[in-house]
Motif scaffolding. Sequence first.
Motif, PDB file in Angstrom:
ATOM      1  N   ARG A 114      32.799  38.089  13.997  1.00  0.00           N
ATOM      2  CA  ARG A 114      33.608  39.027  13.211  1.00  0.00           C
ATOM      3  C   ARG A 114      32.356  40.445  12.705  1.00  0.00           C
ATOM      4  O   ARG A 114      33.227  41.333  12.795  1.00  0.00           O
ATOM      5  CB  ARG A 114      34.142  38.361  11.899  1.00  0.00           C
ATOM      6  CG  ARG A 114      35.058  37.365  12.170  1.00  0.00           C
ATOM      7  CD  ARG A 114      35.798  37.060  10.754  1.00  0.00           C
ATOM      8  NE  ARG A 114      35.111  37.038   9.485  1.00  0.00           N
ATOM      9  CZ  ARG A 114      34.535  35.981   8.984  1.00  0.00           C
ATOM     10  NH1 ARG A 114      34.417  34.541   9.415  1.00  0.00           N
ATOM     11  NH2 ARG A 114      33.995  36.178   8.007  1.00  0.00           N
ATOM     12  N   ALA A 141      32.495  42.408  15.984  1.00  0.00           N
ATOM     13  CA  ALA A 141      33.742  43.303  16.275  1.00  0.00           C
ATOM     14  C   ALA A 141      34.170  44.126  15.174  1.00  0.00           C
ATOM     15  O   ALA A 141      34.855  45.145  15.362  1.00  0.00           O
ATOM     16  CB  ALA A 141      35.021  42.061  16.350  1.00  0.00           C
ATOM     17  N   ASP A 185      34.819  43.604  12.230  1.00  0.00           N
ATOM     18  CA  ASP A 185      35.782  43.313  11.293  1.00  0.00           C
ATOM     19  C   ASP A 185      35.699  43.634   9.931  1.00  0.00           C
ATOM     20  O   ASP A 185      34.822  43.264   9.226  1.00  0.00           O
ATOM     21  CB  ASP A 185      36.209  41.768  11.499  1.00  0.00           C
ATOM     22  CG  ASP A 185      37.292  41.288  10.489  1.00  0.00           C
ATOM     23  OD1 ASP A 185      37.712  41.884   9.712  1.00  0.00           O
ATOM     24  OD2 ASP A 185      37.612  40.006  11.012  1.00  0.00           O
ATOM     25  N   ILE A 186      36.500  44.391   9.342  1.00  0.00           N
ATOM     26  CA  ILE A 186      36.042  44.799   7.716  1.00  0.00           C
ATOM     27  C   ILE A 186      36.060  43.637   6.751  1.00  0.00           C
ATOM     28  O   ILE A 186      35.400  43.747   5.800  1.00  0.00           O
ATOM     29  CB  ILE A 186      37.412  46.032   7.548  1.00  0.00           C
ATOM     30  CG1 ILE A 186      37.276  47.352   8.277  1.00  0.00           C
ATOM     31  CG2 ILE A 186      37.135  46.318   5.849  1.00  0.00           C
ATOM     32  CD1 ILE A 186      36.134  48.001   8.486  1.00  0.00           C
ATOM     33  N   ALA A 187      36.809  42.785   7.053  1.00  0.00           N
ATOM     34  CA  ALA A 187      36.829  41.343   6.271  1.00  0.00           C
ATOM     35  C   ALA A 187      35.390  40.860   6.316  1.00  0.00           C
ATOM     36  O   ALA A 187      35.167  40.046   5.369  1.00  0.00           O
ATOM     37  CB  ALA A 187      37.964  40.507   6.726  1.00  0.00           C
ATOM     38  N   ALA A 188      34.410  41.316   7.417  1.00  0.00           N
ATOM     39  CA  ALA A 188      33.182  40.495   7.467  1.00  0.00           C
ATOM     40  C   ALA A 188      32.263  41.103   6.467  1.00  0.00           C
ATOM     41  O   ALA A 188      31.074  40.686   6.413  1.00  0.00           O
ATOM     42  CB  ALA A 188      32.683  40.708   8.882  1.00  0.00           C
ATOM     43  N   ALA A 205      29.587  44.825   8.703  1.00  0.00           N
ATOM     44  CA  ALA A 205      30.680  45.051   9.883  1.00  0.00           C
ATOM     45  C   ALA A 205      30.956  46.503   9.857  1.00  0.00           C
ATOM     46  O   ALA A 205      31.650  46.873  10.723  1.00  0.00           O
ATOM     47  CB  ALA A 205      31.790  44.644   9.607  1.00  0.00           C
ATOM     48  N   ARG A 206      30.643  47.369   8.803  1.00  0.00           N
ATOM     49  CA  ARG A 206      31.108  48.981   8.926  1.00  0.00           C
ATOM     50  C   ARG A 206      30.211  49.687   9.498  1.00  0.00           C
ATOM     51  O   ARG A 206      30.146  50.788   9.754  1.00  0.00           O
ATOM     52  CB  ARG A 206      31.409  49.314   7.577  1.00  0.00           C
ATOM     53  CG  ARG A 206      32.434  48.582   6.916  1.00  0.00           C
ATOM     54  CD  ARG A 206      32.917  49.163   5.629  1.00  0.00           C
ATOM     55  NE  ARG A 206      33.812  48.319   4.968  1.00  0.00           N
ATOM     56  CZ  ARG A 206      33.825  47.566   3.890  1.00  0.00           C
ATOM     57  NH1 ARG A 206      32.499  47.352   3.432  1.00  0.00           N
ATOM     58  NH2 ARG A 206      34.540  46.916   3.236  1.00  0.00           N
TER      59      ARG A 206
END
Length: 126
Positions: free
Chosen positions: A68, A71, A73-76, A80-81
């Motif tokens: 995640r 990839a 994934d902002i939820a990570a 992740a950003r």
Amino acid sequence: MPSSFDYAIVRVVPRVERGEFINAGVIVFCLEHKFLGARVKIDEVRLKALWPQIQLDLVRRHLEAIPRVAAGDIAAGPIARLSLRERFHWLVSPRSTIIQVSPVHTGLCEERPEGVLDELSKRMLD
């Protein structure tokens, strides 16, 4: 023209003091193709053989965060950003916890980096 890529193997080291580990994932980074990908696979039977008291749910949650983050994934979470390069370096940074990564290795690929991730996953995780 071949493209260079970097990769590392994710390992689960149930009892750090013993140094025993099981390969549990692969991370591949190819800046030229703007690619960062990761795959994880947990062999629960082998992990339990190394340490019967291991908390598989906790290990699974930590391992599943790796793809995640790769990839984006902002939820990570905030990692992740980051940029591809920053996420790769964060993912492969040395750790002394139960989830560790190998040294980073380099290679050349004639194909797309997703194929390298597929091949390394088969070779290292099966």
